[in-house]
Motif scaffolding. Structure first.
Motif, PDB file in Angstrom:
ATOM      1  N   LEU A   1      20.604   8.486  -3.565  1.00 40.60           N
ATOM      2  CA  LEU A   1      19.296   7.812  -3.614  1.00 40.60           C
ATOM      3  C   LEU A   1      18.330   8.557  -4.530  1.00 40.60           C
ATOM      4  CD1 LEU A   1      18.732   6.746   0.091  1.00 40.60           C
ATOM      5  CD2 LEU A   1      18.871   5.231  -1.882  1.00 40.60           C
ATOM      6  N   ALA A   2      18.340   9.885  -4.450  1.00 44.04           N
ATOM      7  CA  ALA A   2      17.429  10.688  -5.270  1.00 44.04           C
ATOM      8  C   ALA A   2      17.725  10.537  -6.756  1.00 44.04           C
ATOM      9  CB  ALA A   2      17.513  12.160  -4.866  1.00 44.04           C
ATOM     10  N   GLU A   3      18.972  10.229  -7.105  1.00 42.50           N
ATOM     11  CA  GLU A   3      19.346  10.073  -8.508  1.00 42.50           C
ATOM     12  C   GLU A   3      18.951   8.713  -9.084  1.00 42.50           C
ATOM     13  OE1 GLU A   3      23.512  10.895  -8.788  1.00 42.50           O
ATOM     14  OE2 GLU A   3      23.249  13.002  -8.235  1.00 42.50           O
ATOM     15  N   LEU A   4      18.652   7.761  -8.204  1.00 45.53           N
ATOM     16  CA  LEU A   4      18.259   6.434  -8.690  1.00 45.53           C
ATOM     17  C   LEU A   4      16.868   6.498  -9.313  1.00 45.53           C
ATOM     18  CD1 LEU A   4      19.233   4.088  -5.710  1.00 45.53           C
ATOM     19  CD2 LEU A   4      20.412   4.314  -7.904  1.00 45.53           C
ATOM     20  N   PRO A   5      16.620   5.695 -10.313  1.00 44.29           N
ATOM     21  CA  PRO A   5      15.248   5.568 -10.810  1.00 44.29           C
ATOM     22  C   PRO A   5      14.366   5.070  -9.653  1.00 44.29           C
ATOM     23  CG  PRO A   5      16.793   4.515 -12.311  1.00 44.29           C
ATOM     24  CD  PRO A   5      17.577   4.891 -11.089  1.00 44.29           C
ATOM     25  N   LEU A   6      13.118   5.473  -9.652  1.00 45.47           N
ATOM     26  CA  LEU A   6      12.223   5.166  -8.536  1.00 45.47           C
ATOM     27  C   LEU A   6      12.175   3.676  -8.213  1.00 45.47           C
ATOM     28  CD1 LEU A   6      10.196   6.113  -6.418  1.00 45.47           C
ATOM     29  CD2 LEU A   6       8.424   5.955  -8.177  1.00 45.47           C
ATOM     30  N   ASP A   7      12.093   2.825  -9.225  1.00 39.57           N
ATOM     31  CA  ASP A   7      11.989   1.389  -8.945  1.00 39.57           C
ATOM     32  C   ASP A   7      13.240   0.851  -8.255  1.00 39.57           C
ATOM     33  OD1 ASP A   7      13.544   1.699 -11.228  1.00 39.57           O
ATOM     34  OD2 ASP A   7      12.564   0.095 -12.352  1.00 39.57           O
ATOM     35  N   GLN A   8      14.409   1.344  -8.621  1.00 43.43           N
ATOM     36  CA  GLN A   8      15.645   0.912  -7.978  1.00 43.43           C
ATOM     37  C   GLN A   8      15.751   1.465  -6.558  1.00 43.43           C
ATOM     38  OE1 GLN A   8      18.989   1.807 -10.533  1.00 43.43           O
ATOM     39  NE2 GLN A   8      18.007   0.820 -12.281  1.00 43.43           N
ATOM     40  N   ARG A   9      15.356   2.725  -6.384  1.00 46.66           N
ATOM     41  CA  ARG A   9      15.381   3.338  -5.047  1.00 46.66           C
ATOM     42  C   ARG A   9      14.467   2.570  -4.102  1.00 46.66           C
ATOM     43  NH1 ARG A   9      14.209   9.360  -5.303  1.00 46.66           N
ATOM     44  NH2 ARG A   9      12.870   8.389  -6.787  1.00 46.66           N
ATOM     45  N   GLN A  10      13.264   2.228  -4.584  1.00 45.58           N
ATOM     46  CA  GLN A  10      12.317   1.491  -3.750  1.00 45.58           C
ATOM     47  C   GLN A  10      12.860   0.120  -3.383  1.00 45.58           C
ATOM     48  OE1 GLN A  10      10.743   4.292  -2.883  1.00 45.58           O
ATOM     49  NE2 GLN A  10       9.260   2.770  -2.313  1.00 45.58           N
TER      50      GLN A  10
ATOM     51  N   VAL B   1       6.074  -6.919  -2.766  1.00 46.26           N
ATOM     52  CA  VAL B   1       5.671  -5.541  -2.460  1.00 46.26           C
ATOM     53  C   VAL B   1       5.594  -4.708  -3.734  1.00 46.26           C
ATOM     54  CG1 VAL B   1       6.436  -3.380  -1.375  1.00 46.26           C
ATOM     55  CG2 VAL B   1       6.498  -5.517  -0.073  1.00 46.26           C
ATOM     56  N   MET B   2       6.560  -4.882  -4.611  1.00 45.45           N
ATOM     57  CA  MET B   2       6.627  -4.070  -5.824  1.00 45.45           C
ATOM     58  C   MET B   2       5.770  -4.620  -6.958  1.00 45.45           C
ATOM     59  SD  MET B   2      10.606  -2.865  -5.787  1.00 45.45           S
ATOM     60  CE  MET B   2      10.311  -1.462  -6.875  1.00 45.45           C
ATOM     61  N   GLY B   3       5.242  -5.821  -6.775  1.00 49.17           N
ATOM     62  CA  GLY B   3       4.385  -6.406  -7.803  1.00 49.17           C
ATOM     63  C   GLY B   3       5.132  -6.815  -9.054  1.00 49.17           C
ATOM     64  N   VAL B   4       6.357  -7.313  -8.869  1.00 51.24           N
ATOM     65  CA  VAL B   4       7.183  -7.750  -9.998  1.00 51.24           C
ATOM     66  C   VAL B   4       7.711  -9.151  -9.716  1.00 51.24           C
ATOM     67  CG1 VAL B   4       7.867  -5.385 -10.602  1.00 51.24           C
ATOM     68  CG2 VAL B   4       9.299  -6.715  -9.043  1.00 51.24           C
ATOM     69  N   GLY B   5       8.344  -9.741 -10.715  1.00 51.50           N
ATOM     70  CA  GLY B   5       8.949 -11.051 -10.540  1.00 51.50           C
ATOM     71  C   GLY B   5      10.214 -10.984  -9.703  1.00 51.50           C
TER      72      GLY B   5
ATOM     73  N   ILE C   1       0.848  -1.198   0.000  1.00 50.41           N
ATOM     74  CA  ILE C   1       0.000   0.000   0.000  1.00 50.41           C
ATOM     75  C   ILE C   1       0.880   1.242   0.000  1.00 50.41           C
ATOM     76  CG2 ILE C   1      -1.672   1.346   1.344  1.00 50.41           C
ATOM     77  CD1 ILE C   1      -2.775  -1.382   2.377  1.00 50.41           C
ATOM     78  N   ALA C   2       1.868   1.273   0.897  1.00 50.25           N
ATOM     79  CA  ALA C   2       2.763   2.425   1.013  1.00 50.25           C
ATOM     80  C   ALA C   2       3.545   2.650  -0.275  1.00 50.25           C
ATOM     81  CB  ALA C   2       3.716   2.218   2.193  1.00 50.25           C
ATOM     82  N   ASN C   3       4.068   1.587  -0.838  1.00 53.87           N
ATOM     83  CA  ASN C   3       4.843   1.691  -2.074  1.00 53.87           C
ATOM     84  C   ASN C   3       3.990   2.231  -3.212  1.00 53.87           C
ATOM     85  OD1 ASN C   3       7.365   1.160  -3.536  1.00 53.87           O
ATOM     86  ND2 ASN C   3       6.150  -0.376  -4.608  1.00 53.87           N
ATOM     87  N   ASN C   4       2.771   1.760  -3.327  1.00 52.36           N
ATOM     88  CA  ASN C   4       1.879   2.255  -4.384  1.00 52.36           C
ATOM     89  C   ASN C   4       1.575   3.735  -4.209  1.00 52.36           C
ATOM     90  OD1 ASN C   4       1.798  -0.237  -5.625  1.00 52.36           O
ATOM     91  ND2 ASN C   4      -0.071  -0.867  -4.591  1.00 52.36           N
ATOM     92  N   LEU C   5       1.363   4.173  -2.972  1.00 59.05           N
ATOM     93  CA  LEU C   5       1.117   5.598  -2.728  1.00 59.05           C
ATOM     94  C   LEU C   5       2.347   6.434  -3.078  1.00 59.05           C
ATOM     95  CD1 LEU C   5      -0.892   5.438   0.617  1.00 59.05           C
ATOM     96  CD2 LEU C   5      -1.724   6.277  -1.588  1.00 59.05           C
ATOM     97  N   LEU C   6       3.516   5.920  -2.748  1.00 54.09           N
ATOM     98  CA  LEU C   6       4.751   6.637  -3.063  1.00 54.09           C
ATOM     99  C   LEU C   6       4.952   6.737  -4.573  1.00 54.09           C
ATOM    100  CD1 LEU C   6       7.123   8.031  -1.680  1.00 54.09           C
ATOM    101  CD2 LEU C   6       8.315   5.844  -1.675  1.00 54.09           C
ATOM    102  N   ILE C   7       4.719   5.657  -5.274  1.00 52.87           N
ATOM    103  CA  ILE C   7       4.837   5.672  -6.734  1.00 52.87           C
ATOM    104  C   ILE C   7       3.836   6.658  -7.333  1.00 52.87           C
ATOM    105  CG2 ILE C   7       4.403   4.311  -8.820  1.00 52.87           C
ATOM    106  CD1 ILE C   7       5.628   1.912  -7.269  1.00 52.87           C
ATOM    107  N   ASP C   8       2.592   6.628  -6.858  1.00 57.15           N
ATOM    108  CA  ASP C   8       1.586   7.576  -7.349  1.00 57.15           C
ATOM    109  C   ASP C   8       2.020   9.010  -7.102  1.00 57.15           C
ATOM    110  OD1 ASP C   8       0.024   5.459  -8.148  1.00 57.15           O
ATOM    111  OD2 ASP C   8      -1.382   5.600  -6.456  1.00 57.15           O
ATOM    112  N   HIS C   9       2.584   9.268  -5.946  1.00 59.78           N
ATOM    113  CA  HIS C   9       3.062  10.619  -5.629  1.00 59.78           C
ATOM    114  C   HIS C   9       4.121  11.059  -6.637  1.00 59.78           C
ATOM    115  CE1 HIS C   9       4.854  14.034  -3.661  1.00 59.78           C
ATOM    116  NE2 HIS C   9       6.004  13.415  -3.732  1.00 59.78           N
ATOM    117  N   TYR C  10       5.115  10.200  -6.906  1.00 60.50           N
ATOM    118  CA  TYR C  10       6.180  10.570  -7.828  1.00 60.50           C
ATOM    119  C   TYR C  10       5.690  10.696  -9.262  1.00 60.50           C
ATOM    120  CZ  TYR C  10       9.909  10.504  -4.443  1.00 60.50           C
ATOM    121  OH  TYR C  10      10.719  10.803  -3.389  1.00 60.50           O
ATOM    122  N   ARG C  11       4.670   9.975  -9.580  1.00 63.99           N
ATOM    123  CA  ARG C  11       4.100  10.117 -10.925  1.00 63.99           C
ATOM    124  C   ARG C  11       3.408  11.463 -11.089  1.00 63.99           C
ATOM    125  NH1 ARG C  11       1.737   4.059 -11.355  1.00 63.99           N
ATOM    126  NH2 ARG C  11       3.621   3.102 -12.166  1.00 63.99           N
TER     127      ARG C  11
END
Length: 181
Positions: free
Chosen positions: A130-139, A157-161, A77-87
């Motif tokens: 950390l801020a320079e990393l792409p969001l998926d790598q930072r997460q 958590v990230m919904g990936v393989g 839940i938290a990760n999805n909210l964070l991703i939505d925020h950055y989007r």
């Protein structure tokens, strides 16, 4: 008396036990808040997303199923909210982190300016890296470093393989090492 499992507490809360939610909140509020503080540079946004996550937990309690650990579900839940925020918006550095670092530095340490500057600079360099990393790598990195999750849990958590989570973590570590040299 044995401590109740998070999943049992969430099911109890689903059944109407408000005290079960209070216990879950007390157990996981620090971990969740640190997750947001590490994921963004502004405390006010971390506060907002922290509250939004708990609101979603309350709203989704009837749909909760203990298929995974409660912490994995909470961090999804938290990760999805964070991703939505950055989007929605690009993060910005307002200088609040420097003020906060000084405010939270113990008085006896503040009396050693060289040490404080060194510690602050190291933390600042890490924050920039950390801020320079792409969001998926930072997460992926933050889930491993801050939450101590394994590759399988990060993938969930990230919904990936599993392999995708593993490569994101590996690339994040490589980039951080290179940046911090």
């Amino acid at each position: 008396m044995t401590e109740r499992a998070d999943e049992d507490l969430m099911l109890a809360y689903q059944g109407g036990d408000a005290r079960a939610f209070e216990i879950l909140y007390q157990r996981h509020r620090g971990t969740l808040y640190r997750f947001f503080l590490r994921g963004m540079s502004r405390r006010d946004l971390a506060d907002e997303l922290f509250q939004d996550t708990w609101s979603r937990v309350v709203t989704a309690r009837d749909r909760y199923r203990p298929d995974a650990k409660f912490t994995t579900w909470l961090l999804q839940i938290a990760n999805n909210l964070l991703i939505d925020h950055y989007r929605r918006q690009r993060p910005e550095d307002t200088g609040e982190s420097a003020e906060e670092a000084f405010r939270t530095t113990p008085t006896e340490v503040r009396d050693e300016p060289d040490r404080v500057l060194s510690d602050f600079e190291q933390a600042r360099q890490m924050q920039r890296a950390l801020a320079e990393l792409p969001l998926d790598q930072r997460q992926a990195f933050l889930l491993r470093a801050e939450q101590e999750l394994g590759v399988e849990e990060i993938a969930e958590v990230m919904g990936v393989g599993r392999e995708t989570a593993k490569s994101r973590l590996r690339y994040a570590l490589e980039k951080l090492r290179a940046r911090l040299r």
